[in-house]
Scaffold this motif. Structure first.
Motif, mmCIF file in Angstrom:
data_model
loop_
_atom_site.group_PDB
_atom_site.id
_atom_site.type_symbol
_atom_site.label_atom_id
_atom_site.label_comp_id
_atom_site.label_asym_id
_atom_site.label_seq_id
_atom_site.Cartn_x
_atom_site.Cartn_y
_atom_site.Cartn_z
ATOM 1 N N ILE A 1 30.234 37.376 6.053
ATOM 2 C CA ILE A 1 30.321 36.840 7.410
ATOM 3 C C ILE A 1 31.410 37.554 8.197
ATOM 4 N N GLU A 2 32.532 37.842 7.547
ATOM 5 C CA GLU A 2 33.594 38.563 8.232
ATOM 6 C C GLU A 2 33.135 39.957 8.647
ATOM 7 N N TYR A 3 32.403 40.639 7.787
ATOM 8 C CA TYR A 3 31.878 41.953 8.143
ATOM 9 C C TYR A 3 30.892 41.858 9.303
ATOM 10 N N LEU A 4 30.063 40.814 9.314
ATOM 11 C CA LEU A 4 29.126 40.629 10.421
ATOM 12 C C LEU A 4 29.874 40.409 11.735
ATOM 13 N N PHE A 5 30.951 39.643 11.700
ATOM 14 C CA PHE A 5 31.740 39.439 12.909
ATOM 15 C C PHE A 5 32.394 40.734 13.371
ATOM 16 N N MET A 6 32.864 41.542 12.430
ATOM 17 C CA MET A 6 33.459 42.828 12.814
ATOM 18 C C MET A 6 32.417 43.749 13.440
ATOM 19 N N ILE A 7 31.209 43.736 12.900
ATOM 20 C CA ILE A 7 30.130 44.555 13.474
ATOM 21 C C ILE A 7 29.782 44.052 14.869
ATOM 22 N N ALA A 8 29.726 42.737 15.041
ATOM 23 C CA ALA A 8 29.424 42.163 16.355
ATOM 24 C C ALA A 8 30.512 42.536 17.360
ATOM 25 N N LEU A 9 31.766 42.494 16.942
ATOM 26 C CA LEU A 9 32.862 42.870 17.829
ATOM 27 C C LEU A 9 32.765 44.349 18.208
ATOM 28 N N ALA A 10 32.473 45.189 17.232
ATOM 29 C CA ALA A 10 32.344 46.627 17.508
ATOM 30 C C ALA A 10 31.199 46.891 18.479
ATOM 31 N N LEU A 11 30.074 46.232 18.286
ATOM 32 C CA LEU A 11 28.937 46.416 19.194
ATOM 33 C C LEU A 11 29.261 45.924 20.601
ATOM 34 N N THR A 12 30.001 44.837 20.706
ATOM 35 C CA THR A 12 30.409 44.333 22.012
ATOM 36 C C THR A 12 31.308 45.339 22.717
ATOM 37 N N MET A 13 32.236 45.934 21.971
ATOM 38 C CA MET A 13 33.120 46.932 22.562
ATOM 39 C C MET A 13 32.343 48.162 23.017
ATOM 40 N N VAL A 14 31.364 48.572 22.239
ATOM 41 C CA VAL A 14 30.534 49.719 22.625
ATOM 42 C C VAL A 14 29.747 49.385 23.885
ATOM 43 N N LEU A 15 29.203 48.189 23.967
ATOM 44 C CA LEU A 15 28.441 47.787 25.150
ATOM 45 C C LEU A 15 29.323 47.806 26.398
ATOM 46 N N ILE A 16 30.532 47.300 26.283
ATOM 47 C CA ILE A 16 31.454 47.301 27.424
ATOM 48 C C ILE A 16 31.771 48.729 27.843
ATOM 49 N N ALA A 17 32.023 49.603 26.874
ATOM 50 C CA ALA A 17 32.341 51.002 27.191
ATOM 51 C C ALA A 17 31.167 51.692 27.872
ATOM 52 N N VAL A 18 29.964 51.440 27.405
ATOM 53 C CA VAL A 18 28.779 52.058 28.011
ATOM 54 C C VAL A 18 28.589 51.563 29.434
ATOM 55 N N ARG A 19 28.798 50.285 29.666
ATOM 56 C CA ARG A 19 28.658 49.753 31.031
ATOM 57 C C ARG A 19 29.691 50.358 31.977
ATOM 58 N N LEU A 20 30.933 50.482 31.512
ATOM 59 C CA LEU A 20 31.971 51.087 32.348
ATOM 60 C C LEU A 20 31.658 52.543 32.637
#
Length: 58
Positions: A8-27
């Protein structure tokens, strides 16, 4: 640490990483769009100035 908790911790880290990538792509997309708008506006202004200088109004 139990395996389920680690998973579960790894899944949360992956979700956080994907969220950061999405924010960077939008910017990045917003920045590129703004730059393209500025280039288009400047291009139109240059064409208008050149047409006024030559007396060629289309």
């Amino acid at each position: 640490m139990r395996p389920a908790q680690a998973a579960i911790e790894y899944l949360f880290m992956i979700a956080l990483a994907l969220t950061m990538v999405l924010i960077a792509v939008r910017l990045l997309h917003r920045t590129v769009q703004t730059a393209a708008d500025n280039v288009n506006r400047t291009n139109k202004e240059i064409i208008e100035i050149l047409q006024n200088m030559t007396g060629n109004h289309s």
